[in-house]
Design an enzyme around this catalytic site. Structure first.
Site, mmCIF file in Angstrom:
data_model
loop_
_atom_site.group_PDB
_atom_site.id
_atom_site.type_symbol
_atom_site.label_atom_id
_atom_site.label_comp_id
_atom_site.label_asym_id
_atom_site.label_seq_id
_atom_site.Cartn_x
_atom_site.Cartn_y
_atom_site.Cartn_z
ATOM 1 N N HIS A 187 0.811 -1.194 0.140
ATOM 2 C CA HIS A 187 -0.006 0.120 -0.095
ATOM 3 C C HIS A 187 0.764 1.157 -0.063
ATOM 4 O O HIS A 187 0.443 2.400 -0.360
ATOM 5 C CB HIS A 187 -1.034 -0.101 1.078
ATOM 6 N N GLU A 243 -6.174 -12.944 -0.812
ATOM 7 C CA GLU A 243 -6.618 -11.630 -0.577
ATOM 8 C C GLU A 243 -7.343 -11.338 -1.721
ATOM 9 O O GLU A 243 -6.910 -10.477 -2.785
ATOM 10 C CB GLU A 243 -5.711 -10.653 -0.015
#
Ligand SMILES: [Zn+2]
Length: 276
Positions: A187, A243
């Site tokens: 991220h 994920e």
């Protein structure tokens, strides 16, 4: 709050939510919405196509891939600090860290629905990824789906606060099973966005992969330059459990090849597994 509790519980018990459980209560809004390859025209030439694919991949690696060149720096603990953090093809994982001071220069907020309304840095992505995300969301909407963005850019410092908070509560060993150490979260690249939908009450959980939105993403994300970064059954390679909500922008140059080959980013670039 509800999201954090649930996610944390899952993380501890199921080791789920791996790279995306880094959010502390303060990160969670008060709102109760918890959170090309070219197609071969002639099927007779399948063998040739595969050869071309290999060649193409080699070319990409040779020309543009910055993930295995000498600019990477080996640190004292044996991990690597990536040499070109701003490359859209950068590979970040538990063994390939971003510099602490790396902040993308072109962060913007994509014009897509988020599950919360207030301003927050985590709405941001790098411009090229934000633009692609808007196109992806538009296409999904056209197909009658209802994607919602949850979490994009996360600074080194914010990840550090989150990680340190978990270490204080659970200890380092347990924390490392579900929260990324600062510098190792994708991220921080500004190229990742977690997405979800009402079908899973806006949670980031594995069952999202079975929703119509999750299935659509698995099939179409690559058309917009994204990949599902943490594939099911690839934990030994990526360092993270499945994920289905975590989209990573890698660019259309390689997204479809990666999708078609059903490989991880690590495998595509011939990098070592990220697990210690
Ligand atoms: Zn994520």
């Amino acid at each position: 709050m509800k999201k954090v509790m649930l996610c944390t519980m899952m993380s501890i018990t199921l080791v789920a939510c791996s790279s995306d459980t880094e959010e502390t209560a303060e990160d969670v809004p008060a709102s109760n919405t918890v959170e090309e390859k070219e197609t071969q025209e002639d099927s007779v030439e399948v063998d040739k196509e595969e050869e071309n694919e290999d060649t193409e991949q080699e070319e990409i690696k040779g020309e543009e891939n910055s993930n295995s060149d000498s600019k990477d720096k080996v640190l004292d603990d044996g991990t690597v600090e990536v040499g070109e953090p701003a490359s859209i093809q950068v590979v970040v994982n538990k063994e390939r860290k971003l510099p602490a001071d790396y902040i993308p220069e072109d962060l913007i907020v994509p014009d897509v629905p988020f599950y919360f309304t207030e301003d927050h840095p985590k709405k941001q992505m790098r411009a090229v990824a934000a633009d692609a995300l808007e196109k992806l969301f538009a296409a999904a909407e056209k197909d009658g789906l209802d994607l919602v963005a949850a979490s994009g850019y996360r600074s080194f410092d914010r990840q550090k606060n989150i990680y340190d908070g978990y270490v204080a509560e659970y200890g380092k060993e347990e924390t490392d099973k579900f929260s990324a150490q600062p510098g190792t979260s994708e991220h921080q690249t500004g190229l990742a966005m977690d997405v979800t939908s009402a079908q899973v009450a806006f949670q980031l959980e594995e069952s999202f992969g079975n929703t119509s939105e999750g299935e659509w993403l698995a099939e179409h994300a690559h058309e917009y330059g994204f990949i599902i970064r943490y594939l099911e059954g690839a934990q030994e390679i990526t360092g993270y459990t499945y994920e289905p909500w975590h989209l990573r922008y890698v660019g259309k140059d390689i997204s479809s090849t990666i999708h078609n080959q059903e490989v991880t980013l690590e495998e595509f670039f011939g990098l070592h597994p990220s697990n210690e």
